[in-house]
Design an enzyme around this catalytic site. Structure first.
Site, PDB file in Angstrom:
ATOM      1  N   GLU A  59       0.267 -19.399 -31.050  1.00  0.00           N
ATOM      2  CA  GLU A  59       0.656 -18.174 -30.333  1.00  0.00           C
ATOM      3  C   GLU A  59       0.992 -17.017 -31.261  1.00  0.00           C
ATOM      4  OE1 GLU A  59       1.210 -21.681 -27.693  1.00  0.00           O
ATOM      5  OE2 GLU A  59       1.828 -21.205 -29.757  1.00  0.00           O
ATOM      6  N   PHE A  84       6.338 -19.816 -24.745  1.00  0.00           N
ATOM      7  CA  PHE A  84       5.581 -19.649 -25.985  1.00  0.00           C
ATOM      8  C   PHE A  84       5.320 -18.170 -26.300  1.00  0.00           C
ATOM      9  CE2 PHE A  84       3.721 -23.720 -24.132  1.00  0.00           C
ATOM     10  CZ  PHE A  84       4.747 -24.489 -24.636  1.00  0.00           C
ATOM     11  N   ARG A 168       4.646 -19.819 -11.801  1.00  0.00           N
ATOM     12  CA  ARG A 168       3.743 -20.913 -11.450  1.00  0.00           C
ATOM     13  C   ARG A 168       3.778 -21.200  -9.953  1.00  0.00           C
ATOM     14  NH1 ARG A 168       4.847 -27.213 -13.268  1.00  0.00           N
ATOM     15  NH2 ARG A 168       2.906 -28.112 -12.486  1.00  0.00           N
TER      16      ARG A 168
END
Length: 315
Positions: A59, A84, A168
């Protein structure tokens, strides 16, 4: 509200990137870190494979690549889980994007406790605090599909670094697309009321709406304010609510340290001292489990907002 359509804002993110490219925005490119299926940038990758770059599980490097692309005149959207994108790559976001104020957009999905079964290691409840601390960084957390789509478009259109948090979990779509107007840095009042103000962001906005309905049935009129842009914060709407309501509850799917609640408290302590209670993750790590069960366990729900209102109002 049970019959309302539910869409995860990560889906909104992927769909809007593809729409922007289809509209002829040739400077838009997308970077991902081996998570295109989960972040939903796979939609863009399938339609525009030459403009999608999978940087692998690296990342920090991905953010550096995006900085280089921005310096060349492209508008890169960097995509990964919030843990991340905001956590692992913080140094690169700060030094390679924030410091030179480059035009990089960070699409961080899977934010907050509602990541569910992925557990504490992936449930990022610190990202608002991290991103708010970077000078010049705009921080956005949309509440539903319509707002998320508008937020992606606004981020693309503005110049400078932007952090966008997506979820999500499929959440209710409560905005009316035909009548909705998104403006960066401007909050949205959703209900009338002067007994108490509930200032919320992300999926907690709908919980605030449900809490307001329950409170109204009890004769308590709560003003619900949706803050999609956490930084820069709409100080005017916050101060007005504090003046007219006298008591404020903040609600966020984030640690109560460093997020929306602290942003609101900072403004009010300086300009309109007002009692404030923060509904959010109470400085603890999450755990694995079904998303809605976890939200209830950690007090990220309408019931906790109602309980807090009763306590503040002495009822």
């Amino acid at each position: 509200m049970a019959d309302v359509k539910k869409i995860a804002t990560r889906d909104s993110y992927g769909n809007t990137l593809k729409e922007l490219a289809a509209e002829g925005h040739d400077d838009l490119v997308v970077l991902d870190a081996d998570l295109a299926a989960a972040t939903k940038t796979g939609m863009f990758q399938k339609a525009y494979p030459d403009r999608h770059f999978d940087c692998g599980i690296a990342e920090g490097n991905m953010v550096g690549v995006a900085a280089g692309l921005a310096a060349m005149g492209y508008v890169p959207f960097v995509s990964s889980f919030a843990m991340f994108a905001a956590g692992r790559a913080f140094e690169q976001v700060r030094n390679s994007v924030g410091y030179p104020h480059l035009n990089v957009k960070i699409g961080a999905t899977h934010g907050g406790i509602s990541v569910g079964e992925d557990g504490a290691s992936h449930q990022c409840c610190e990202d608002f605090a991290l991103m708010r601390s970077i000078p010049g960084m705009t921080v956005i957390c949309p509440a539903d599909d319509i707002e998320a789509r508008a937020a992606v478009r606004a981020a693309y259109a503005m110049e400078g670094p932007v952090y966008l948090r997506f979820g999500r979990l499929a959440v209710p779509v409560f905005h009316d697309e035909a009548n909705y107007h998104f403006e960066l840095g401007k909050g949205e009042q959703l209900t009338e009321g002067n007994d108490i103000a509930i200032i919320a962001t992300g999926l907690m906005v709908n919980e605030a709406r449900m809490a307001a309905e329950q409170l109204a049935a009890e004769g308590i009129h709560a003003r619900v304010i949706n803050i999609h842009t956490i930084k820069p914060l709409d100080e005017e709407i916050v101060i007005k609510a504090a003046k007219e309501c006298g008591k404020v509850i903040t609600a966020e799917e984030h640690n109560v340290i460093g997020g929306l609640g602290e942003a609101v408290c900072a403004v009010l302590s300086e300009k309109q001292p007002t009692p404030v209670r923060r509904v959010g993750v109470q400085d603890v790590f999450g755990c694995s489990g079904p998303a809605w069960d976890l939200l209830k366990k950690f007090g990220l729900d309408a019931a906790t907002i109602c309980k807090t209102a009763h306590e503040m109002l002495g009822k």
